[in-house]
Design a protein around this motif. Structure first.
Motif, PDB file in Angstrom:
ATOM      1  N   ALA A 293       0.692  -1.216  -0.043  1.00 16.97           N
ATOM      2  CA  ALA A 293      -0.079  -0.054   0.084  1.00 16.97           C
ATOM      3  C   ALA A 293       0.840   1.303   0.059  1.00 16.97           C
ATOM      4  CB  ALA A 293      -0.948  -0.013   1.131  1.00 16.97           C
ATOM      5  N   GLN A 294       2.265   1.080   0.337  1.00 17.84           N
ATOM      6  CA  GLN A 294       2.803   2.227   0.494  1.00 17.84           C
ATOM      7  C   GLN A 294       3.533   2.689  -0.727  1.00 17.84           C
ATOM      8  OE1 GLN A 294       6.044   1.634   3.187  1.00 17.84           O
ATOM      9  NE2 GLN A 294       4.562   1.218   5.092  1.00 17.84           N
TER      10      GLN A 294
ATOM     11  N   ARG B 232       3.778   4.252  -4.232  1.00 14.34           N
ATOM     12  CA  ARG B 232       3.099   5.540  -4.866  1.00 14.34           C
ATOM     13  C   ARG B 232       4.013   5.803  -6.025  1.00 14.34           C
ATOM     14  NH1 ARG B 232      -0.140   4.488  -1.330  1.00 14.34           N
ATOM     15  NH2 ARG B 232      -1.337   5.841  -0.180  1.00 14.34           N
ATOM     16  N   HIS B 233       3.456   5.393  -7.120  1.00 17.49           N
ATOM     17  CA  HIS B 233       4.071   5.778  -8.335  1.00 17.49           C
ATOM     18  C   HIS B 233       3.216   5.915  -9.566  1.00 17.49           C
ATOM     19  CE1 HIS B 233       6.995   5.817 -11.660  1.00 17.49           C
ATOM     20  NE2 HIS B 233       8.118   6.108 -10.907  1.00 17.49           N
TER      21      HIS B 233
ATOM     22  N   GLN C  96      -2.236   1.643  -8.286  1.00 19.32           N
ATOM     23  CA  GLN C  96      -2.284   1.422  -6.784  1.00 19.32           C
ATOM     24  C   GLN C  96      -3.023   0.368  -5.986  1.00 19.32           C
ATOM     25  OE1 GLN C  96      -0.748   4.104  -5.042  1.00 19.32           O
ATOM     26  NE2 GLN C  96      -1.646   2.648  -2.972  1.00 19.32           N
TER      27      GLN C  96
ATOM     28  N   TYR D 209      -5.065  -0.662  -3.115  1.00 18.32           N
ATOM     29  CA  TYR D 209      -5.759  -0.069  -2.182  1.00 18.32           C
ATOM     30  C   TYR D 209      -5.949  -0.763  -0.894  1.00 18.32           C
ATOM     31  CZ  TYR D 209      -7.606   2.820  -6.035  1.00 18.32           C
ATOM     32  OH  TYR D 209      -7.474   3.650  -7.092  1.00 18.32           O
TER      33      TYR D 209
ATOM     34  N   MET E 102      -7.166  -3.285  -5.998  1.00 21.18           N
ATOM     35  CA  MET E 102      -6.364  -2.285  -6.799  1.00 21.18           C
ATOM     36  C   MET E 102      -6.884  -1.375  -7.706  1.00 21.18           C
ATOM     37  SD  MET E 102      -4.382  -5.014  -9.023  1.00 21.18           S
ATOM     38  CE  MET E 102      -4.637  -6.395  -7.863  1.00 21.18           C
ATOM     39  N   GLU E 103      -6.422  -0.471  -8.227  1.00 20.56           N
ATOM     40  CA  GLU E 103      -6.578   0.816  -9.262  1.00 20.56           C
ATOM     41  C   GLU E 103      -7.293   0.022 -10.377  1.00 20.56           C
ATOM     42  OE1 GLU E 103      -4.576   4.508 -11.449  1.00 20.56           O
ATOM     43  OE2 GLU E 103      -3.671   3.298 -10.027  1.00 20.56           O
TER      44      GLU E 103
ATOM     45  N   LYS F 101       0.828   1.473 -16.761  1.00 22.65           N
ATOM     46  CA  LYS F 101       0.393   1.004 -15.349  1.00 22.65           C
ATOM     47  C   LYS F 101       1.015  -0.318 -15.134  1.00 22.65           C
ATOM     48  CE  LYS F 101      -1.594   4.793 -13.421  1.00 22.65           C
ATOM     49  NZ  LYS F 101      -1.512   5.148 -12.164  1.00 22.65           N
TER      50      LYS F 101
END
Length: 914
Positions: free
Chosen positions: A93-94, A96-97, A102, A104, A118-119, A181
């Protein structure tokens, strides 16, 4: 997550069969639309893979949004695994790119099956997106750079993906820009790897690194993801994966069909279509792959992970360097490569320099008017950058490939033709003038004055406000001077380049260090080893920030060792090279090009020390490495082959030397044709090997005549290579004691070299010394002495007293004087020779001892036993008392010859007494 049906994806993730039994699933039931999984409501099944199912779902709280939900059914987590899983879900979860979908949330079902929310990505797999939108090569690489950045971000968080492939890299257009992504970090977590049997392998075989496929997951690290990125790059370039008829893995070895080779296996229309889609012509595509991107793929996909890029960031950096026109780290350093990249990088600005450099191709009389015109046309040049790149690279290679000797011959012939047409009566005067001149030196001077110096002046005039650009341009001129044999001026150029970079960038900047390294090498080529040593040692003091195994640092230290060797301390040079080789191998592996270059130089140093067998052993091991890494027909491989032939010849293994030289001749004949100059050179050396073999004289003679005839027909009667072939044939006649034919050929070569090269040219002097030796061997002692009266001072002046051929004049003079009864002149010659060799080589060098042994022999024969004993005690006996293990190959041969001669003399004395 993508909306496409992943069941149609041939690259979907699956677990590979292993020896461990796979636990059975609880069932194949999928979640129906409307079903609840925690705070998520299932909307549709997107696809099913070996690890579980992927659903589109709606998150109901604390926010409402569409998510991709992956349910992993391959393992149920127990209490211990659940604790690890909680740590991992926080880690995931950490991340961030922008290039990572992402994550969640991560949780488990009531029965212990993990799932990830996830996203949700509306996009297509990377390769499909590139194909559908016909992305150019540059756009594809830009996309992959962003992917590498995302992977690097994950690695910095301690997460290895383990399943990077186009299906897990989705691309969508956002505000008109293609954005990738990375999805499916679900199998990346340590808890899941721990939950599965450690021998089970999760991933996609076609994209999997060798260590990941080896069923020992302890070997998997961030470089495993680098391997997968290399496979993805391969597929982006060629439209195929390397596993499709491309890669063979056997044990720890593998062969990889490189992208350029893969392209050549396709039908021309298919290959052309791939190139056109990427915005290139097929020839340009092949060149781009072969010159650079092949090397990137090769480095990323090395079987040994230690040889790969050490991180995704390093791979991204090399791809950025490709896009920016910078030299790539993966590409081996080659003459002209860095300069060529600079030309491509600066395009219009370098048109000015390319016009100056093209002056040679257009004729020595062209002015630099085109330089200013080129600058005025810079906008047009920008539009024609592709054509300019080819022209600039061609002009650079043409300048570096100029044959000065042949150009001198052409200059002299041109003067003869003009005089013959205008004033035939002045022909003898011209010949007299040419006899005291050196046409090649004149040609070199004209190129330097009218092309290179003019180019330098134009660079300084037109780029004075761009000091770094002018330094780069001047560096290009310096490299041309090195290639044309103007090493002293090149050293001055490199000094200026390095000084400018040091002033602007600092002494420790890599570009400054590279210029200093080239400055040192140019000084070595100009026979200034002490100046080179000072420059290189000062540079190494500024290179401390470079890692010990950095190729530039290795090159600097290797050049320094060469300077030390040239200064006479070969033993210390050998110690430095051995330590450097161990360090390079430990850090980079023995099959790294830098390590191989060190070993190559080390082998030569051993041979210089007389340890021919040891040097040969290294080359025997090195040549197969060149063949494997670069291919059997690469220039470096062919050079190593020729070097090993010479070592086999020196060590007396003539059969193996001949076999390898025949192989080299066969390669050159196949590549270039049997009468290409390089093939004829290889055939000429084969003659030398045959000439040293018992019973092969007639074969050697037949081939030598064929080489002389072919060179004369292809290159011309006065071409330097033709004259060298004639001199080799003369030497062969001398070995067969056919001195009248030897003398006739030598006189022909001397006349041609005097006419074409001038009487003071080293090649002319070399032939004159040979001729004096042949006269002596033919019993024409007075004629030999008469010729030496003129040639000996010239040899010492032109060649220098350190040159073996200059020293040979003293041996010939001593032998000739002895044979006509002039003992004092013979003694004087040998004393002078002995003094020179002792001073230059040391008292126990094999050549020094040989001179002493010869001198001892004539002293004994003259009845001067006291002086003979003094010579023996000073030079010969110390060598005989040395431990055999401490002797070099040449010294051991000398000791053996002395013992044999003494035994023979003793046997003769015993027989005489009876």
């Amino acid at each position: 997550m993508a909306t496409q049906d992943t069941q149609d994806d041939p690259d979907r993730t699956r677990q590979l069969a292993t020896r461990a039994a796979v636990a059975a699933r609880d069932g194949d039931d999928t979640l129906s639309p409307g079903a609840r999984l925690g705070r998520y409501r299932i909307e549709a099944l997107l696809g099913r893979g070996g690890m579980g199912e992927v659903y589109r779902a709606e998150q109901l709280e604390p926010v409402r949004r569409t998510v991709a939900l992956k349910l992993l059914r391959s393992r149920r987590l127990n209490a211990r695994h659940l604790a690890h899983f909680e740590v991992e879900r926080q880690l995931l979860a950490q991340m961030r790119h922008p290039a990572i979908a992402q994550i969640y949330d991560a949780d488990t079902t009531a029965d212990g099956f993990p799932f990830f929310a996830m996203e949700y990505i509306e996009g297509s797999p990377l390769t499909r997106f590139c194909a559908e939108h016909e992305l150019t090569l540059r756009q594809r690489i830009e996309l992959l750079v962003r992917v590498c950045e995302g992977v690097q971000h994950a690695h910095q968080k301690g997460v290895i993906h383990r399943d990077l492939k186009p299906g897990n890299i989705l691309v969508d257009r956002i505000d008109g820009r293609a954005l990738p992504k990375i999805i499916d970090f679900g199998i990346a977590t340590a808890s899941l790897a721990d939950a599965m049997d450690p021998r089970e392998v999760a991933g996609t075989p076609e994209y999997m690194s060798p260590e990941q496929a080896a069923a020992d997951q302890a070997l998997v690290d961030t470089r495993s993801d680098v391997y997968s990125l290399g496979v993805v790059l391969y597929e982006l370039l060629t439209g195929r994966r390397p596993g499709v008829g491309g890669e063979t893995v056997t044990g720890n070895a593998h062969t990889l069909r490189l992208p350029s080779e893969q392209l050549s296996t396709l039908p021309p229309d298919a290959a052309g279509r791939i190139a056109r889609v990427q915005g290139l012509s097929l020839p340009h595509m092949r060149r781009t792959l072969r010159r650079e991107l092949d090397w990137v793929v090769l480095k990323a996909m090395r079987h040994d992970r230690a040889d790969r890029y050490d991180s995704a960031a390093a791979l991204a950096d090399d791809l950025r360097r490709f896009l920016d026109g910078q030299p790539l780290q993966a590409v081996p350093a080659r003459r002209g490569y860095v300069a060529g990249k600079f030309v491509r990088r600066h395009r219009g600005a370098l048109l000015a320099a390319s016009v100056a450099l093209a002056a040679l191709l257009g004729g020595l009389g062209l002015s630099l008017y085109g330089l200013s015109q080129a600058r005025a046309q810079r906008v047009i040049a920008e539009q024609r950058s592709a054509e300019l790149e080819k022209v600039a690279a061609f002009q650079q290679s043409m300048l570096q490939g100029v044959d000065i000797e042949a150009m001198g011959v052409g200059l002299a012939d041109g003067l003869r033709r003009q005089v013959a047409q205008a004033r035939p009566e002045d022909g003898p005067k011209l010949e007299a003038a040419l006899a005291h001149a050196s046409p090649p030196d004149l040609a070199r001077e004209m190129i330097d004055r009218h092309v290179l110096t003019g180019a330098q002046q134009a660079i300084e005039r037109d780029f004075h406000d761009e000091p770094m650009l002018s330094a780069d341009l001047r560096e290009s001129v310096a490299r041309v001077r090195v290639a044309l044999g103007m090493s002293d001026k090149a050293a001055i150029d490199f000094t200026e380049v390095a000084d400018r970079r040091e002033k602007r960038l600092g002494a420790a900047d890599p570009s400054t260090l590279r210029a200093r390294q080239e400055q040192g090498d140019a000084l070595l080529a100009a026979d200034q080893p002490e100046a080179a040593r000072r420059v290189l040692e000062a540079t190494l003091a500024h290179a401390t920030a470079l890692p010990d195994a950095d190729p530039l640092r290795i090159r600097l230290e290797l050049s320094r060792s060469e300077a030390i060797s040239r200064l006479g301390d070969r033993r210390r040079a050998l110690d430095l090279q051995q330590a450097l080789h161990r360090r390079s191998v430990d850090a980079r592996g023995e099959r790294d090009l830098s390590s191989m270059e060190v070993l190559n130089r080390l082998a030569s140093t051993l041979v210089d020390l007389g340890e021919i067998k040891a040097g040969r052993a290294h080359m025997e091991r090195l040549l197969p490495m060149y063949k494997t890494l670069l291919g059997p027909e690469h220039a470096d491989t062919l050079a190593a082959t020729a070097q090993l032939v010479a070592m086999r010849t020196q060590s007396g293994d003539l059969e193996q030397a001949l076999a390898l030289q025949r192989e080299l001749v066969g390669i050159q004949s196949r590549r270039l044709g049997r009468e290409h100059p390089l093939t004829l050179m290889a055939r000429g050396y084969m003659v030398n090997v045959l000439a040293n073999m018992r019973g092969r004289a007639e074969e050697a003679l037949s081939e030598a005549k064929a080489v002389v005839e072919a060179r004369g027909r292809v290159l011309g009667a006065d071409n330097p290579q033709t004259l060298r072939a004639q001199l080799s044939l003369a030497t062969l006649y001398a070995r067969l004691h056919r001195y009248h034919q030897t003398l006739a050929l030598e006189q022909k070569v001397i006349a041609a070299r005097t006419r074409v090269l001038g009487p003071r040219h080293p090649d002319t002097v070399f032939a004159l010394v040979n001729h004096a030796g042949t006269l002596q061997n033919d019993g024409q002692h007075q004629a030999a002495l008469a010729l030496l009266q003129r040639v000996q001072p010239l040899a010492f002046e032109v060649l220098g007293e350190q040159h073996r051929q200059a020293q040979v004049t003293l041996m010939i003079r001593g032998d000739a004087a002895w044979d006509i009864g002039d003992q004092s002149a013979a003694f004087a010659s040998y004393r002078e020779l002995l003094d020179i060799r002792r001073r230059l080589l040391g008292p126990q060098h094999a050549d020094t001892v040989r001179a002493a042994w010869e001198f001892e022999g004539i002293l004994i024969e003259a009845g001067k036993r006291d002086e003979a004993l003094q010579v023996s005690q000073e030079y010969i006996e110390p060598l005989l008392r040395m431990p055999p293990d401490g002797l070099g190959e040449a010294q051991r041969n000398m000791v053996s010859a002395i013992h044999e001669q003494r035994q023979e003399d003793g046997a003769v004395a015993t027989a005489a007494s009876h």
